[in-house]
Design an enzyme around this catalytic site. Structure first.
Site, PDB file in Angstrom:
ATOM      1  CD1 TRP A 184      -8.507  -4.116   0.846  1.00 12.71           C
ATOM      2  CD2 TRP A 184     -10.694  -4.364   0.449  1.00 12.71           C
ATOM      3  NE1 TRP A 184      -9.192  -3.301   1.718  1.00 12.71           N
ATOM      4  CE2 TRP A 184     -10.540  -3.441   1.503  1.00 12.71           C
ATOM      5  CE3 TRP A 184     -11.992  -4.698   0.022  1.00 12.71           C
ATOM      6  CZ2 TRP A 184     -11.627  -2.824   2.131  1.00 12.71           C
ATOM      7  CZ3 TRP A 184     -13.073  -4.094   0.645  1.00 12.71           C
ATOM      8  CH2 TRP A 184     -12.889  -3.162   1.687  1.00 12.71           C
ATOM      9  CG  HIS A 210      -6.504  -1.324  -7.109  1.00 13.16           C
ATOM     10  ND1 HIS A 210      -7.502  -1.927  -6.381  1.00 13.16           N
ATOM     11  CD2 HIS A 210      -6.278  -2.128  -8.173  1.00 13.16           C
ATOM     12  CE1 HIS A 210      -7.866  -3.051  -6.976  1.00 13.16           C
ATOM     13  NE2 HIS A 210      -7.125  -3.193  -8.054  1.00 13.16           N
ATOM     14  CG  ASP A 229      -6.237   1.680  -3.375  1.00 10.98           C
ATOM     15  OD1 ASP A 229      -6.251   2.918  -3.238  1.00 10.98           O
ATOM     16  OD2 ASP A 229      -7.189   1.052  -3.863  1.00 10.98           O
ATOM     17  CG  ASP A 246     -12.174   4.478  -3.675  1.00 11.69           C
ATOM     18  OD1 ASP A 246     -11.073   4.121  -4.107  1.00 11.69           O
ATOM     19  OD2 ASP A 246     -12.728   3.932  -2.699  1.00 11.69           O
ATOM     20  CG  ASP A 251     -10.448   0.726  -6.508  1.00 16.25           C
ATOM     21  OD1 ASP A 251     -11.667   0.855  -6.728  1.00 16.25           O
ATOM     22  OD2 ASP A 251      -9.987   0.183  -5.491  1.00 16.25           O
ATOM     23  CG  HIS A 264      -6.250   1.386   0.366  1.00 10.62           C
ATOM     24  ND1 HIS A 264      -6.520   0.043   0.177  1.00 10.62           N
ATOM     25  CD2 HIS A 264      -7.376   2.050  -0.025  1.00 10.62           C
ATOM     26  CE1 HIS A 264      -7.744  -0.098  -0.308  1.00 10.62           C
ATOM     27  NE2 HIS A 264      -8.275   1.108  -0.439  1.00 10.62           N
ATOM     28  CD  GLU A 308      -6.748  -2.959  -2.623  1.00  7.75           C
ATOM     29  OE1 GLU A 308      -7.139  -1.771  -2.611  1.00  7.75           O
ATOM     30  OE2 GLU A 308      -7.318  -3.858  -3.275  1.00  7.75           O
ATOM     31  CG  ASP A 326      -9.788   4.287   0.213  1.00  9.27           C
ATOM     32  OD1 ASP A 326      -9.372   4.637  -0.904  1.00  9.27           O
ATOM     33  OD2 ASP A 326     -10.367   3.204   0.415  1.00  9.27           O
ATOM     34  CE  LYS A 333     -10.023   1.490   2.858  1.00 10.68           C
ATOM     35  NZ  LYS A 333     -11.386   1.194   2.367  1.00 10.68           N
TER      36      LYS A 333
END
Length: 418
Positions: free
Chosen positions: A185, A286, A259, A296, A325, A262, A226, A294, A228
């Protein structure tokens, strides 16, 4: 009632719906989840002393962050005592451990700089996954780029880092005897409307081609890319978009990593899995929890996570690399790690306990009325009794007990850190 008695009662109720709880427990125990090392120290790592960059942010100032490899490993050990089953540990390149004052830059990293992690994993029967670290480095500026950078010297630095990471990943797989997912990423993009999008993406494609031209054992290392939607500071263009990586992965025969944070907030990530698996043997994930973006956040046992786990189970968990993640510096980090990991495993067990075959038959029969009613019925089944039994038989504390132990660890261990 004992946990065993509660389980036997729940088992009978599930059996009345045609669900074998013993089989569900056995299947869930086979699924490995890759626990991310970076929750324990707020993504700081050990190879740089500068600030987090590349759109990576942690918020909060909860005390007792791990600041040394020994502390981080100690905290990982504690979390593992709360997680049923044997899993994997996910490393970033920035967690290299140097000895006797040695230091090398990221393009010169070697397997020996991760030997301490190999020893740690082998002693505990863990697999290892790996990520090149294209952020939090003097040569990593999201708007100027890493693998898409127009400065050839900087671009070649990061290509060398990718190649070094590939060799490290192969070593990790060889040493642990388990395949290693190496996920790429990058934070590259533009804050405002770019004057051109094509050149940066062409450079990214060329950089990835150079990295993947390095020979490696494809049975030991699975490379993923990955995407986004956007990042902080690169709101108007992300060079590594979903369309770019999905096509690149298909063309190169590597994995496209999804992800869950994302994508646009209204997209249903679970819906993507069955579509993509028709054209791929494996997918990488993820798992985090986005709140408006995003961000997390720690994964919760909510509808989104259950939907994701349900699609994993229905399409065949053996097709997935599942990595966590998330990182939260506003709460006890051991608790954050534990809640997120347990919730992922909880969701997978929940999915295994659904009447999936019957629901599929009802869908084919267009019996949408019964689908809705059956799904709602499953929500009030005694799942918690099955989960507690699963924890007990795996030798970890059940849902009502682990948090008190976690707070005792904070008092006995974390609070004594400088």
């Amino acid at each position: 009632m004992t946990v065993q008695e509660r389980y036997e009662d729940a088992k009978a109720r599930y059996a009345a719906l045609g669900i074998d709880t013993d089989r569900a427990l056995e299947e869930t125990a086979k699924i490995k989840i890759s626990m991310h090392c970076w929750q324990g120290d707020d993504v700081v790592g050990f190879d740089q002393k500068g600030p987090l960059t590349g759109g990576i942010q942690t918020t909060g100032n909860y005390p007792y962050r791990a600041t040394t490899p020994a502390q981080l490993m100690q905290d990982i050990d504690k979390v593992l005592t709360y997680i049923p089953g044997k899993h994997k540990l996910n490393l970033h390149a920035s967690y290299a451990i140097f000895k006797d004052g040695e230091w090398v830059d990221r393009d010169q990293l070697k397997p020996e700089h991760f030997q301490a992690w190999v020893d740690f994993a082998k002693k505990r029967g863990l697999g290892l996954d790996f990520n090149p670290t294209f952020f939090s480095h003097p040569k990593a500026d999201a708007q100027y780029g890493t693998l898409s950078c127009s400065d050839e010297n900087i671009r070649q630095f990061w290509i060398r880092h990718g190649i070094a990471s590939l060799k490290i990943s192969e070593y990790l797989a060889e040493q642990t005897g388990q395949p290693c997912l190496m996920n790429i990423w990058i934070p590259d993009g533009c804050k405002d409307v770019p004057g051109d999008r094509t050149r940066a993406r062409a450079r990214l494609k060329d950089s990835l081609d150079q990295i993947l031209a390095t020979p490696y054992d494809h049975s030991k290392v699975y490379v993923a890319v990955e995407s986004k939607v956007f990042g902080i500071g690169v709101e108007s263009e992300t060079v590594g978009s979903h369309e770019f990586y999905m096509n690149y992965a298909a063309k190169k025969g590597i994995l496209c990593l999804i992800d869950t944070g994302h994508f646009h907030p209204t997209e249903v990530v679970a819906d993507k899995l069955s579509a993509m698996l028709l054209f791929n043997d494996k997918l990488a994930l993820h798992v985090s929890r986005p709140v408006r973006w995003d961000s997390d956040h720690v994964t919760l046992f909510n509808d989104d996570l259950r939907d994701l786990a349900t699609e994993i189970v229905r399409t065949g968990w053996e097709h997935y690399f599942i990595g966590m993640d998330y990182f939260d510096a506003s709460i006890n980090r051991i608790s954050a790690w534990t809640n997120g990991m347990r919730n992922m495993e909880k969701a997978l067990l929940y999915a295994e306990l659904l009447p999936n075959e019957k629901l599929a038959d009802l869908q084919d029969a267009h019996n949408f009325t019964e689908i809705m009613s059956l799904n709602e019925e499953m929500k009030v089944m005694p799942f918690g009794d099955i989960w507690d039994y699963y924890c007990e038989r795996n030798g970890v504390l059940k849902e009502t007990d682990w948090f008190a132990d976690c707070m005792q660890y904070e008092k006995d261990v974390l609070s004594k850190r400088a």
